[in-house]
Design a protein around this motif. Structure first.
Motif, mmCIF file in Angstrom:
data_model
loop_
_atom_site.group_PDB
_atom_site.id
_atom_site.type_symbol
_atom_site.label_atom_id
_atom_site.label_comp_id
_atom_site.label_asym_id
_atom_site.label_seq_id
_atom_site.Cartn_x
_atom_site.Cartn_y
_atom_site.Cartn_z
ATOM 1 N N GLU A 161 12.514 9.795 17.833
ATOM 2 C CA GLU A 161 12.642 10.977 16.987
ATOM 3 C C GLU A 161 13.693 10.759 15.903
ATOM 4 O O GLU A 161 13.509 11.199 14.755
ATOM 5 N N ALA A 162 14.769 10.048 16.236
ATOM 6 C CA ALA A 162 15.763 9.708 15.213
ATOM 7 C C ALA A 162 15.181 8.726 14.207
ATOM 8 O O ALA A 162 15.464 8.797 12.998
ATOM 9 N N PHE A 163 14.356 7.800 14.684
ATOM 10 C CA PHE A 163 13.695 6.838 13.801
ATOM 11 C C PHE A 163 12.862 7.562 12.742
ATOM 12 O O PHE A 163 12.913 7.236 11.547
ATOM 13 N N LEU A 164 12.109 8.576 13.152
ATOM 14 C CA LEU A 164 11.300 9.331 12.200
ATOM 15 C C LEU A 164 12.181 10.095 11.209
ATOM 16 O O LEU A 164 11.845 10.213 10.027
ATOM 17 N N ARG A 165 13.317 10.592 11.678
ATOM 18 C CA ARG A 165 14.231 11.280 10.751
ATOM 19 C C ARG A 165 14.764 10.314 9.700
ATOM 20 O O ARG A 165 14.919 10.678 8.519
ATOM 21 N N VAL A 166 15.057 9.090 10.110
ATOM 22 C CA VAL A 166 15.518 8.082 9.157
ATOM 23 C C VAL A 166 14.430 7.803 8.120
ATOM 24 O O VAL A 166 14.706 7.695 6.915
ATOM 25 N N LEU A 167 13.196 7.698 8.568
ATOM 26 C CA LEU A 167 12.100 7.470 7.625
ATOM 27 C C LEU A 167 11.993 8.616 6.620
ATOM 28 O O LEU A 167 11.850 8.389 5.410
ATOM 29 N N MET A 168 12.048 9.840 7.105
ATOM 30 C CA MET A 168 11.942 10.991 6.209
ATOM 31 C C MET A 168 13.094 11.024 5.205
ATOM 32 O O MET A 168 12.897 11.375 4.035
ATOM 33 N N ALA A 169 14.287 10.635 5.657
ATOM 34 C CA ALA A 169 15.441 10.608 4.753
ATOM 35 C C ALA A 169 15.262 9.583 3.646
ATOM 36 O O ALA A 169 15.914 9.681 2.597
ATOM 37 N N ARG A 170 14.361 8.615 3.869
ATOM 38 C CA ARG A 170 14.090 7.587 2.864
ATOM 39 C C ARG A 170 12.747 7.824 2.165
ATOM 40 O O ARG A 170 12.128 6.897 1.667
ATOM 41 N N ASP A 171 12.320 9.084 2.149
ATOM 42 C CA ASP A 171 11.158 9.528 1.378
ATOM 43 C C ASP A 171 9.822 9.044 1.922
ATOM 44 O O ASP A 171 8.813 9.049 1.206
ATOM 45 N N VAL A 172 9.772 8.624 3.180
ATOM 46 C CA VAL A 172 8.488 8.321 3.814
ATOM 47 C C VAL A 172 7.786 9.643 4.113
ATOM 48 O O VAL A 172 8.381 10.572 4.652
ATOM 49 N N ASP A 173 6.517 9.738 3.748
ATOM 50 C CA ASP A 173 5.714 10.931 4.011
ATOM 51 C C ASP A 173 4.982 10.731 5.335
ATOM 52 O O ASP A 173 3.996 9.994 5.411
ATOM 53 N N LEU A 174 5.448 11.396 6.381
ATOM 54 C CA LEU A 174 4.905 11.179 7.720
ATOM 55 C C LEU A 174 3.440 11.603 7.818
ATOM 56 O O LEU A 174 2.695 11.064 8.638
ATOM 57 N N GLY A 175 3.009 12.554 6.990
ATOM 58 C CA GLY A 175 1.641 13.054 7.080
ATOM 59 C C GLY A 175 0.725 12.577 5.973
ATOM 60 O O GLY A 175 -0.403 13.074 5.847
ATOM 61 N N TRP A 176 1.152 11.585 5.195
ATOM 62 C CA TRP A 176 0.354 11.109 4.070
ATOM 63 C C TRP A 176 -1.017 10.616 4.511
ATOM 64 O O TRP A 176 -2.015 10.808 3.808
ATOM 65 N N ALA A 177 -1.102 9.987 5.664
ATOM 66 C CA ALA A 177 -2.380 9.413 6.105
ATOM 67 C C ALA A 177 -3.469 10.465 6.144
ATOM 68 O O ALA A 177 -4.607 10.231 5.707
ATOM 69 N N ARG A 178 -3.145 11.647 6.658
ATOM 70 C CA ARG A 178 -4.166 12.688 6.776
ATOM 71 C C ARG A 178 -4.488 13.333 5.432
ATOM 72 O O ARG A 178 -5.545 13.936 5.260
ATOM 73 N N ALA A 179 -3.578 13.209 4.478
ATOM 74 C CA ALA A 179 -3.837 13.756 3.141
ATOM 75 C C ALA A 179 -4.676 12.818 2.287
ATOM 76 O O ALA A 179 -5.271 13.253 1.289
ATOM 77 N N THR A 180 -4.759 11.543 2.665
ATOM 78 C CA THR A 180 -5.395 10.539 1.813
ATOM 79 C C THR A 180 -6.858 10.837 1.491
ATOM 80 O O THR A 180 -7.258 10.717 0.324
ATOM 81 N N PRO A 181 -7.712 11.237 2.445
ATOM 82 C CA PRO A 181 -9.108 11.510 2.076
ATOM 83 C C PRO A 181 -9.237 12.569 0.984
ATOM 84 O O PRO A 181 -10.023 12.408 0.038
ATOM 85 N N GLU A 182 -8.477 13.646 1.097
ATOM 86 C CA GLU A 182 -8.531 14.691 0.067
ATOM 87 C C GLU A 182 -8.028 14.162 -1.275
ATOM 88 O O GLU A 182 -8.572 14.509 -2.337
ATOM 89 N N GLU A 183 -6.996 13.312 -1.236
ATOM 90 C CA GLU A 183 -6.486 12.725 -2.467
ATOM 91 C C GLU A 183 -7.547 11.852 -3.132
ATOM 92 O O GLU A 183 -7.663 11.811 -4.365
ATOM 93 N N PHE A 184 -8.319 11.143 -2.339
ATOM 94 C CA PHE A 184 -9.430 10.349 -2.884
ATOM 95 C C PHE A 184 -10.453 11.250 -3.581
ATOM 96 O O PHE A 184 -10.900 10.983 -4.702
ATOM 97 N N ILE A 185 -10.848 12.300 -2.894
ATOM 98 C CA ILE A 185 -11.871 13.202 -3.433
ATOM 99 C C ILE A 185 -11.381 13.868 -4.710
ATOM 100 O O ILE A 185 -12.131 14.003 -5.688
ATOM 101 N N THR A 186 -10.123 14.282 -4.723
ATOM 102 C CA THR A 186 -9.548 14.921 -5.904
ATOM 103 C C THR A 186 -9.626 14.016 -7.120
ATOM 104 O O THR A 186 -9.804 14.491 -8.248
ATOM 105 N N ARG A 187 -9.532 12.708 -6.891
ATOM 106 C CA ARG A 187 -9.566 11.746 -7.994
ATOM 107 C C ARG A 187 -10.976 11.278 -8.329
ATOM 108 O O ARG A 187 -11.153 10.335 -9.086
ATOM 109 N N GLY A 188 -11.960 11.910 -7.752
ATOM 110 C CA GLY A 188 -13.338 11.628 -8.106
ATOM 111 C C GLY A 188 -13.977 10.477 -7.361
ATOM 112 O O GLY A 188 -15.106 10.080 -7.686
ATOM 113 N N LEU A 189 -13.294 9.915 -6.364
ATOM 114 C CA LEU A 189 -13.918 8.857 -5.582
ATOM 115 C C LEU A 189 -15.049 9.456 -4.747
ATOM 116 O O LEU A 189 -14.972 10.595 -4.282
ATOM 117 N N ARG A 190 -16.080 8.674 -4.546
ATOM 118 C CA ARG A 190 -17.235 9.158 -3.789
ATOM 119 C C ARG A 190 -17.395 8.323 -2.514
ATOM 120 O O ARG A 190 -16.709 7.329 -2.330
#
Length: 258
Positions: A161-190
């Motif tokens: 849990e401390a490891f994840l806090r360190v990542l977040m403090a360094r601007d790692v987006d812990l939930g980016w993986a789940r956002a990626t499909p929507e980001e693809f679609i938003t950019r017109g990828l099919r």
């Protein structure tokens, strides 16, 4: 220059790359094969690490294809027939070409505060019909199976849990993986497709040791966060205990076509 959480100058990266390769390369090979990698394609491997995936791509595209491998610090990437290795900051530098047939990045964009801009840059570097494959860990998912003992859970969580806090403090987006499909679609990828790979790792000398290498490289900020030396010692011992089990963070592989 962009700074990653895991400094490439750290000699322990050799072990980290070896464990990552053993844990993830079979999945990545499958995703790239499904994306249509084959003879004659022009490929860009972003954040090439030790060059393993880039070298594999070179074998797939053959002498009529080409592979550019870029990394902010390419010291670990050996020369290999069919590849061009470039020192490159994907957040700041111009792309190393355009009209790529295939672009792949694994565990890269989640580390970058400029990830949305970088994604725009990758999409624009594809030729029409080109495929983008991004693979990211979903760091928000719980890891410990229900059979884990309360003691094992406490020992693991005290550090992880401390490891994840360190990542977040360094601007790692812990939930980016789940956002990626929507980001693809938003950019017109099919033809956007997502698959998730989540193996169960057991204590011992295998892939679970990725947790050891990651934590060892961030010992100083973990101690600053309040983790004790005793916590770290107990965590490392737990990873060697065959009675312990932990899920890998889900590796979310997303593919889309321009």
């Amino acid at each position: 220059m962009t700074r990653y959480v895991f400094d490439n100058a750290d000699t322990r990266n050799r072990t980290r790359f070896d464990v990552l390769g053993a844990a993830l390369d079979p999945t990545t090979h499958g995703e790239l094969t499904a994306a249509g990698v084959g003879p004659g394609l022009r490929c860009w491997e972003v954040g090439g690490g030790d060059g393993g995936i880039g070298h594999w791509l070179a074998g797939q595209v053959g002498p009529t294809g080409s592979v550019v491998i870029t990394d902010i610090d390419p010291r670990w990437i050996p020369a290999h027939d069919g590849t061009t290795v470039l020192r490159h900051d994907v957040t700041r530098d111009d792309p190393p070409g355009h009209d790529f047939d295939l672009i792949h990045a694994r565990l890269v964009l989640l580390h970058l505060p400029q990830r949305a801009t970088v994604l725009d840059r990758l999409v624009s570097s594809l030729k029409p019909g080109g495929r983008l494959v991004l693979e990211e860990y979903d760091l928000e998912q719980p890891l410990l199976p229900r059979t884990t003992t309360p003691h094992h859970r406490a020992v693991f969580d005290a550090v992880h849990e401390a490891f994840l806090r360190v990542l977040m403090a360094r601007d790692v987006d812990l939930g980016w993986a789940r956002a990626t499909p929507e980001e693809f679609i938003t950019r017109g990828l099919r033809d956007v497709r997502t698959r998730t790979h989540t193996p169960l790792w057991h204590g011992g000398p295998g892939q679970v040791q990725l947790y050891r290498v990651n934590v060892a490289q961030l010992t100083a900020p973990l101690l600053t966060d309040g983790v004790t030396e005793a916590d770290l010692a107990a965590f490392m011992a737990l990873l060697d205990n065959p009675a312990f089990a932990v899920w890998s963070h889900p590796l979310v592989s997303t593919t889309g076509t321009r």
